[in-house]
Design a protein around this motif. Structure first.
Motif, mmCIF file in Angstrom:
data_model
loop_
_atom_site.group_PDB
_atom_site.id
_atom_site.type_symbol
_atom_site.label_atom_id
_atom_site.label_comp_id
_atom_site.label_asym_id
_atom_site.label_seq_id
_atom_site.Cartn_x
_atom_site.Cartn_y
_atom_site.Cartn_z
ATOM 1 N N SER A 1 0.825 -1.207 0.000
ATOM 2 C CA SER A 1 0.000 0.000 0.000
ATOM 3 C C SER A 1 0.856 1.252 0.000
ATOM 4 N N MET B 1 -5.436 4.836 2.270
ATOM 5 C CA MET B 1 -5.559 3.691 1.372
ATOM 6 C C MET B 1 -5.945 4.225 -0.013
ATOM 7 N N THR C 1 -6.720 -4.998 -0.106
ATOM 8 C CA THR C 1 -5.318 -4.592 -0.005
ATOM 9 C C THR C 1 -4.551 -5.389 1.035
ATOM 10 N N LYS D 1 -4.711 -4.825 4.258
ATOM 11 C CA LYS D 1 -4.338 -3.958 5.370
ATOM 12 C C LYS D 1 -5.143 -4.315 6.605
ATOM 13 N N ARG E 1 -2.121 -1.725 -5.294
ATOM 14 C CA ARG E 1 -2.726 -1.313 -4.028
ATOM 15 C C ARG E 1 -2.149 -0.004 -3.490
ATOM 16 N N ARG F 1 -1.547 3.619 -2.423
ATOM 17 C CA ARG F 1 -2.423 4.772 -2.212
ATOM 18 C C ARG F 1 -1.969 5.976 -3.039
#
Length: 467
Positions: free
Chosen positions: A12, A83, A286, A288, A333, A335
């Motif tokens: 990410s 994100m 993702t 996360k 993924r 951001r």
């Protein structure tokens, strides 16, 4: 830094080259563009705004969407989930805003006053929403995400066919619904099929950047094909200004009406529920591990974005589900891709000629890609439901079945709730909101409120399954 990050966290935070960032960011913008400008077009048209004011609404919407996307993706103080989230105007607010704007005592400025107060309300209640993660175990999140995908598939199908099955025509000052003669034209369907075929081929045989921007390439190929059929129109481009500055409170000081504020605060709560589902979906995609504070920052950014929307002459903002599907399709993924998309949106808002060109991409071109992306959202929900224990907890079947049934009512039977009070429209007109509320309530009835520890453990297990 990279050494102490988990693999999913590192992905990410991945930094891409400028060229890839711009290409992937543009892909996100093209996917959400039609939905982004739809709300100002609908609201402005319903309020009979002049063409120049309507154009300004669209530019303001693009500018604000880009600014809020940057806050959400990159983070600012206690705002932003950090994100790959793209922000756009929520459709849940359309009916209440038209009702507010149609009131001659408040009008468009009454909408902005209510939006600003609702955004402040959202910032205040965000920490409470962030602590309710126990309301969203996998049986709820899986159901909600599947509903999001299924609801959006109707949008993609209509896009592929060339618009809505019926159009509104004014006859002697009275609105009449007539069939859209261009709906389902073979040329539209053929171009949509070409876009779909390009995406499928590139996702299987493409490598590296080519595979990552398969949707963007499909849209470009589809637009070229549509142009060859004479279906791409850039009429009026020479008349559009090169640059337009978006100024706060362009239409005047907001009007603060109590009933308008109450209705928009209800919409804000619904938006936070929708965003919670989106954030949980994106966390699953993702990989996360989403904490309470992460969720609070994301929801708080929704509130801040709504305040910014009211100040910059536009409407309430939420995370766009179309782009959640795009993250699934591309596998990218980072951001920073969403941040690049935010910068492009700001540029589109400041340079109307660019926005005019992007707006020229026909809907049936978008439809070919939408079928892939929205279907992937639904498939993600199905995969999450695959982690739910339906054998020992048979009640979970009832939660899924009844929630999907309620969630599909507004899509399959749009007039089902026509005799309900108008103030309930924000709930009854959104299958996603209705299905989410039913799923949460049924889960409480059958399973009770989960402890925070169990909620985080299940979220972690779901994230692990996404890897």
């Amino acid at each position: 830094m990279a050494a102490i990050l988990s693999p999913s966290r590192a992905l990410s935070e991945e930094r891409l080259s400028l060229g890839r960032l711009l290409a992937l960011g543009l892909q996100h913008v093209l996917v959400m563009y039609a939905g982004t400008v739809a709300v100002p077009l609908v609201v402005g048209g319903a309020l009979n705004l002049p063409k120049d004011q309507l154009a300004y609404l669209i530019n303001a919407d693009l500018f604000a969407a880009g600014l809020i996307t940057l806050i959400q993706a990159l983070g600012f103080w206690k705002f932003g989930i950090r994100m790959p989230v793209m922000m756009g105007v929520t459709f849940a607010a359309v009916s209440p805003m038209i009702a507010i704007g149609a009131n001659p005592e408040v009008g468009l400025l009454g909408i902005y006053g209510a939006v600003i107060v609702a955004g402040l309300f959202g910032i205040v209640v965000a920490p409470l929403m962030g602590r309710l993660l126990g309301l969203f175990p996998p049986v709820v999140t899986g159901t909600v995400i599947a509903l999001i995908g299924m609801s959006l598939l109707g949008v993609a199908i209509n896009w592929a066919a060339g618009g809505q099955p019926s159009v509104t025509a004014m006859v002697d000052g009275v609105a009449h619904q007539t069939a859209n003669p261009g709906y389902g034209e073979l040329g539209n369907l053929a171009v949509a099929a070409v876009v779909l075929a390009v995406v499928l081929i590139l996702t299987k045989y493409g490598r590296g950047l080519i595979a990552n921007i398969a949707v963007l390439i499909g849209l470009v190929v589809g637009t070229v094909a549509a142009a060859g059929l004479g279906k791409v129109h850039v009429d009026g481009l020479s008349e559009v200004a090169w640059m337009s500055v978006v100024t706060p409170l362009h239409f005047g000081m907001p009007v603060f009406d109590a009933s308008a504020i109450v209705s928009m605060c209800i919409v804000m709560l619904i938006t936070l529920v929708e965003s919670t589902g989106m954030f949980l979906a994106l966390a699953d995609i993702t990989g996360k591990k989403l904490s309470t504070e992460d969720l609070t920052r994301g929801l708080r950014a929704d509130g801040l974005g709504t305040v910014i929307g009211g100040v910059f002459n536009t409407f309430p903002y939420t995370s766009f589900s179309q782009n959640v599907g795009l993250v699934t399709v591309t596998g990218v993924r980072s951001r920073y891709v969403a941040a690049a998309g935010g910068l492009i949106l700001i540029a589109l808002g400041l340079f109307p000629k660019m926005a005019h060109i992007v707006a020229s991409v026909p809907q049936f071109v978008l439809g070919g890609a939408g079928i892939v992306m929205f279907g992937m959202v639904a498939a993600t929900g199905v995969r999450i439901l695959g982690t739910v224990d339906f054998e020992r907890c048979r009640h979970n079947l009832f939660i899924v079945a009844i929630s999907i049934g309620f969630g599909m009512m507004p899509t399959l039977a749009p007039t089902f709730f026509q005799h309900f009070p108008a103030w309930m429209g924000a709930i009854t007109h959104s299958g996603i909101v209705l299905g989410t509320l039913v799923a949460v309530l049924l889960n409480l009835y059958y399973n009770g409120m989960q402890s925070r520890e169990l909620a985080f453990a299940q979220a972690a297990a779901t994230s692990h399954g996404a890897e």
